[in-house]
Design a protein around this motif. Structure first.
Motif, PDB file in Angstrom:
ATOM      1  N   ARG A   1      90.001  59.405  59.822  1.00 18.53           N
ATOM      2  CA  ARG A   1      90.944  59.142  58.720  1.00 18.53           C
ATOM      3  C   ARG A   1      92.316  58.749  59.262  1.00 18.53           C
ATOM      4  O   ARG A   1      93.016  57.936  58.661  1.00 18.53           O
ATOM      5  CB  ARG A   1      91.083  60.385  57.829  1.00 18.53           C
ATOM      6  N   GLU A   2      92.696  59.335  60.397  1.00 21.71           N
ATOM      7  CA  GLU A   2      94.000  59.025  60.983  1.00 21.71           C
ATOM      8  C   GLU A   2      94.041  57.625  61.591  1.00 21.71           C
ATOM      9  O   GLU A   2      95.133  57.076  61.794  1.00 21.71           O
ATOM     10  CB  GLU A   2      94.344  60.057  62.053  1.00 21.71           C
ATOM     11  N   GLN A   3      92.894  57.046  61.895  1.00 25.82           N
ATOM     12  CA  GLN A   3      92.841  55.763  62.590  1.00 25.82           C
ATOM     13  C   GLN A   3      92.639  54.572  61.657  1.00 25.82           C
ATOM     14  O   GLN A   3      92.632  53.434  62.112  1.00 25.82           O
ATOM     15  CB  GLN A   3      91.716  55.775  63.627  1.00 25.82           C
ATOM     16  N   ILE A   4      92.478  54.824  60.360  1.00 25.63           N
ATOM     17  CA  ILE A   4      92.202  53.709  59.442  1.00 25.63           C
ATOM     18  C   ILE A   4      93.322  53.553  58.432  1.00 25.63           C
ATOM     19  O   ILE A   4      94.160  54.437  58.251  1.00 25.63           O
ATOM     20  CB  ILE A   4      90.856  53.904  58.699  1.00 25.63           C
ATOM     21  N   ARG A   5      93.341  52.405  57.763  1.00 23.21           N
ATOM     22  CA  ARG A   5      94.295  52.133  56.703  1.00 23.21           C
ATOM     23  C   ARG A   5      93.645  52.428  55.350  1.00 23.21           C
ATOM     24  O   ARG A   5      92.453  52.703  55.258  1.00 23.21           O
ATOM     25  CB  ARG A   5      94.711  50.662  56.764  1.00 23.21           C
ATOM     26  N   ALA A   6      94.453  52.340  54.294  1.00 21.19           N
ATOM     27  CA  ALA A   6      93.937  52.647  52.952  1.00 21.19           C
ATOM     28  C   ALA A   6      92.830  51.689  52.550  1.00 21.19           C
ATOM     29  O   ALA A   6      91.894  52.056  51.842  1.00 21.19           O
ATOM     30  CB  ALA A   6      95.078  52.587  51.935  1.00 21.19           C
ATOM     31  N   GLU A   7      92.905  50.440  52.991  1.00 20.23           N
ATOM     32  CA  GLU A   7      91.901  49.450  52.593  1.00 20.23           C
ATOM     33  C   GLU A   7      90.628  49.519  53.431  1.00 20.23           C
ATOM     34  O   GLU A   7      89.648  48.827  53.143  1.00 20.23           O
ATOM     35  CB  GLU A   7      92.481  48.037  52.652  1.00 20.23           C
ATOM     36  N   ASP A   8      90.623  50.320  54.500  1.00 25.40           N
ATOM     37  CA  ASP A   8      89.433  50.470  55.333  1.00 25.40           C
ATOM     38  C   ASP A   8      88.525  51.565  54.775  1.00 25.40           C
ATOM     39  O   ASP A   8      88.887  52.279  53.841  1.00 25.40           O
ATOM     40  CB  ASP A   8      89.844  50.811  56.769  1.00 25.40           C
ATOM     41  N   CYS A   9      87.367  51.686  55.364  1.00 25.53           N
ATOM     42  CA  CYS A   9      86.407  52.693  54.902  1.00 25.53           C
ATOM     43  C   CYS A   9      85.829  53.420  56.115  1.00 25.53           C
ATOM     44  O   CYS A   9      85.325  52.782  57.048  1.00 25.53           O
ATOM     45  CB  CYS A   9      85.281  52.032  54.105  1.00 25.53           C
ATOM     46  N   ALA A  10      85.930  54.752  56.092  1.00 26.59           N
ATOM     47  CA  ALA A  10      85.317  55.581  57.124  1.00 26.59           C
ATOM     48  C   ALA A  10      84.280  56.466  56.451  1.00 26.59           C
ATOM     49  O   ALA A  10      84.551  57.062  55.413  1.00 26.59           O
ATOM     50  CB  ALA A  10      86.369  56.444  57.829  1.00 26.59           C
ATOM     51  N   ALA A  11      83.089  56.553  57.042  1.00 29.25           N
ATOM     52  CA  ALA A  11      82.002  57.289  56.396  1.00 29.25           C
ATOM     53  C   ALA A  11      81.163  58.022  57.432  1.00 29.25           C
ATOM     54  O   ALA A  11      81.014  57.580  58.574  1.00 29.25           O
ATOM     55  CB  ALA A  11      81.122  56.325  55.594  1.00 29.25           C
ATOM     56  N   ARG A  12      80.634  59.145  56.996  1.00 27.64           N
ATOM     57  CA  ARG A  12      79.594  59.834  57.768  1.00 27.64           C
ATOM     58  C   ARG A  12      78.276  59.493  57.087  1.00 27.64           C
ATOM     59  O   ARG A  12      78.064  59.786  55.911  1.00 27.64           O
ATOM     60  CB  ARG A  12      79.828  61.340  57.745  1.00 27.64           C
ATOM     61  N   ILE A  13      77.388  58.851  57.830  1.00 28.45           N
ATOM     62  CA  ILE A  13      76.157  58.354  57.210  1.00 28.45           C
ATOM     63  C   ILE A  13      74.964  59.248  57.513  1.00 28.45           C
ATOM     64  O   ILE A  13      73.848  58.952  57.102  1.00 28.45           O
ATOM     65  CB  ILE A  13      75.869  56.894  57.653  1.00 28.45           C
ATOM     66  N   GLY A  14      75.202  60.363  58.217  1.00 28.61           N
ATOM     67  CA  GLY A  14      74.130  61.305  58.477  1.00 28.61           C
ATOM     68  C   GLY A  14      74.250  61.934  59.849  1.00 28.61           C
ATOM     69  O   GLY A  14      74.588  61.257  60.820  1.00 28.61           O
ATOM     70  N   GLY A  15      73.961  63.251  59.938  1.00 27.54           N
ATOM     71  CA  GLY A  15      73.999  63.914  61.235  1.00 27.54           C
ATOM     72  C   GLY A  15      75.338  63.744  61.911  1.00 27.54           C
ATOM     73  O   GLY A  15      76.380  64.087  61.370  1.00 27.54           O
ATOM     74  N   ASP A  16      75.302  63.182  63.124  1.00 28.70           N
ATOM     75  CA  ASP A  16      76.538  62.946  63.869  1.00 28.70           C
ATOM     76  C   ASP A  16      76.830  61.456  63.972  1.00 28.70           C
ATOM     77  O   ASP A  16      77.437  60.999  64.942  1.00 28.70           O
ATOM     78  CB  ASP A  16      76.447  63.574  65.260  1.00 28.70           C
ATOM     79  N   GLU A  17      76.414  60.691  62.978  1.00 30.46           N
ATOM     80  CA  GLU A  17      76.648  59.246  62.944  1.00 30.46           C
ATOM     81  C   GLU A  17      77.719  58.905  61.918  1.00 30.46           C
ATOM     82  O   GLU A  17      77.736  59.435  60.800  1.00 30.46           O
ATOM     83  CB  GLU A  17      75.372  58.491  62.590  1.00 30.46           C
ATOM     84  N   PHE A  18      78.598  57.987  62.295  1.00 26.93           N
ATOM     85  CA  PHE A  18      79.709  57.572  61.436  1.00 26.93           C
ATOM     86  C   PHE A  18      79.799  56.054  61.434  1.00 26.93           C
ATOM     87  O   PHE A  18      79.347  55.386  62.364  1.00 26.93           O
ATOM     88  CB  PHE A  18      81.027  58.162  61.945  1.00 26.93           C
ATOM     89  N   VAL A  19      80.404  55.519  60.383  1.00 23.33           N
ATOM     90  CA  VAL A  19      80.615  54.078  60.267  1.00 23.33           C
ATOM     91  C   VAL A  19      82.055  53.838  59.858  1.00 23.33           C
ATOM     92  O   VAL A  19      82.595  54.545  59.004  1.00 23.33           O
ATOM     93  CB  VAL A  19      79.653  53.452  59.239  1.00 23.33           C
ATOM     94  N   LEU A  20      82.674  52.822  60.459  1.00 23.64           N
ATOM     95  CA  LEU A  20      83.996  52.362  60.045  1.00 23.64           C
ATOM     96  C   LEU A  20      83.901  50.899  59.645  1.00 23.64           C
ATOM     97  O   LEU A  20      83.323  50.078  60.381  1.00 23.64           O
ATOM     98  CB  LEU A  20      85.024  52.487  61.176  1.00 23.64           C
ATOM     99  N   ILE A  21      84.426  50.581  58.472  1.00 28.34           N
ATOM    100  CA  ILE A  21      84.541  49.193  58.027  1.00 28.34           C
ATOM    101  C   ILE A  21      86.032  48.859  58.028  1.00 28.34           C
ATOM    102  O   ILE A  21      86.810  49.439  57.270  1.00 28.34           O
ATOM    103  CB  ILE A  21      83.946  48.998  56.627  1.00 28.34           C
ATOM    104  N   VAL A  22      86.428  47.948  58.901  1.00 27.27           N
ATOM    105  CA  VAL A  22      87.845  47.602  59.069  1.00 27.27           C
ATOM    106  C   VAL A  22      88.089  46.276  58.367  1.00 27.27           C
ATOM    107  O   VAL A  22      87.711  45.203  58.863  1.00 27.27           O
ATOM    108  CB  VAL A  22      88.210  47.514  60.562  1.00 27.27           C
ATOM    109  N   ALA A  23      88.703  46.339  57.192  1.00 29.48           N
ATOM    110  CA  ALA A  23      88.861  45.154  56.347  1.00 29.48           C
ATOM    111  C   ALA A  23      89.833  44.155  56.950  1.00 29.48           C
ATOM    112  O   ALA A  23      90.898  44.510  57.439  1.00 29.48           O
ATOM    113  CB  ALA A  23      89.344  45.586  54.956  1.00 29.48           C
ATOM    114  N   GLY A  24      89.429  42.879  56.933  1.00 31.23           N
ATOM    115  CA  GLY A  24      90.312  41.790  57.333  1.00 31.23           C
ATOM    116  C   GLY A  24      90.582  41.677  58.817  1.00 31.23           C
ATOM    117  O   GLY A  24      91.395  40.847  59.230  1.00 31.23           O
TER     118      GLY A  24
END
Length: 328
Positions: A231-254
């Protein structure tokens, strides 16, 4: 005032007349005002002067062509419609009658649009006779307003509950990040709109060892800490998600510049590598990240991009973990 009523002589003073007919207007035989009901006086305001002529107080709307009160009674019998000449937005209707004896004329008026008049002049039920149906109308209007307000409040509460439920359905309860469902929706929207973005797929290294040696509470602590770092590494328009277990996804817009995406990944890896202390015990994990860019797969849909990010993550693991690999 004296009037014959079924053979009896009835004497009514101005106070009694005002109490029973608060919208009355008493005119002399020439059409000049002798008294006003208190509610009608509120409508006419400064125009409610003794001696004022009927035609100076009102514009006759019906019957057509009438100007004076004599015209009104001659053409309409006893019923008519008026508008105050002072500009008050209170259309009036009523009936009138010439009184026996001295030719005085008594008019009893009411509002065409009672609710609008009450709002415009700030009237209350005290401004109407106790037997006037206007009191019932005002009561119903107030009850309707109260019900409408309650329904509006209920609608807002239901809408808030719906939004809260949707938010909960899109949120990972442990980390407070978005979940897989939210990621799928964001990716579908971005791919459909042919938007530019970077996709980072992150997996924790050595997480199983933390769970096995320190317990699941320590593992949850690590996952929560990683969520906070993301959460500290992304902007408001980005998306950070935990998709299961110890896996995460970041979508960095633009952002599709390789060096920018690499710097973001390197910062995250460095932060996660720092020891995390849980109940006096150090929890050591690292992160491997696979990176893909939407510009390299312009025609690809969300599933294809997700698969490419997964392959990039596998490449990072295979290259020694604790690093980021970008697929060109």
């Amino acid at each position: 005032m004296r009037a014959d009523v079924t053979g009896f002589r009835l004497k009514m003073d101005s106070m009694t007349l005002a109490r029973f007919m608060p919208m009355h207007l008493l005119l002399d035989a020439d059409g000049c005002a002798l008294s006003y009901g208190p509610t009608l006086a509120l409508v006419l305001q400064d125009d409610a002067r003794l001696g004022a002529r009927f035609e100076d107080l009102f514009e006759v709307r019906s019957p057509g062509g009438a100007v004076t009160i004599q015209d009104v009674l001659a053409r309409a019998g006893t019923r008519f419609r008026l508008s105050p000449r002072n500009g008050a937005r209170s259309g009036l209707r009523g009936h009138g009658q010439s009184l026996p004896g001295d030719g005085r004329i008594l008019l009893n008026l009411t509002f065409i649009d009672l609710i609008a008049a009450v709002r415009a002049i700030a009237l209350s039920d005290a401004d109407f006779a106790a037997s006037d149906l206007a009191r019932e109308v005002l009561f119903l209007a107030e009850a309707n307003a109260a019900v409408t307000q309650e329904l509006r409040g209920l609608s807002l509460r239901l809408e808030g509950a719906r939004m809260a439920a949707e938010e909960e359905a899109m949120t990972d309860p442990l980390t407070g990040l978005r979940n897989r469902r939210a990621v799928d929706l964001v990716l579908d929207r971005l791919c459909t709109g042919r938007a530019n973005f970077g996709l980072l797929h992150l997996d924790l290294d050595f997480f199983k060892a933390v769970n096995d040696t320190l317990g699941h509470a320590a593992g949850d602590f690590v996952l929560e800490s990683v969520g906070r770092i993301l959460r500290e590494q992304i902007r408001a328009e980005d998306c950070a998600a935990r998709i299961g277990g110890d896996e995460f996804v970041l979508i960095v817009a633009g952002r599709t510049d390789p060096r920018t995406l690499q710097r973001i990944a390197d910062r995250i890896i460095a932060r996660i590598r720092e020891p995390m202390t849980f109940e006096g015990q150090e929890c050591r994990v690292s992160a491997s990240i696979g990176i893909v860019r939407s510009v390299n797969s312009a025609a690809a849909g969300a599933p294809a991009l997700s698969a490419a990010a997964d392959r990039a993550l596998y490449a990072a693991k295979h290259a020694g973990r604790g690093r980021a690999v970008m697929l060109e």
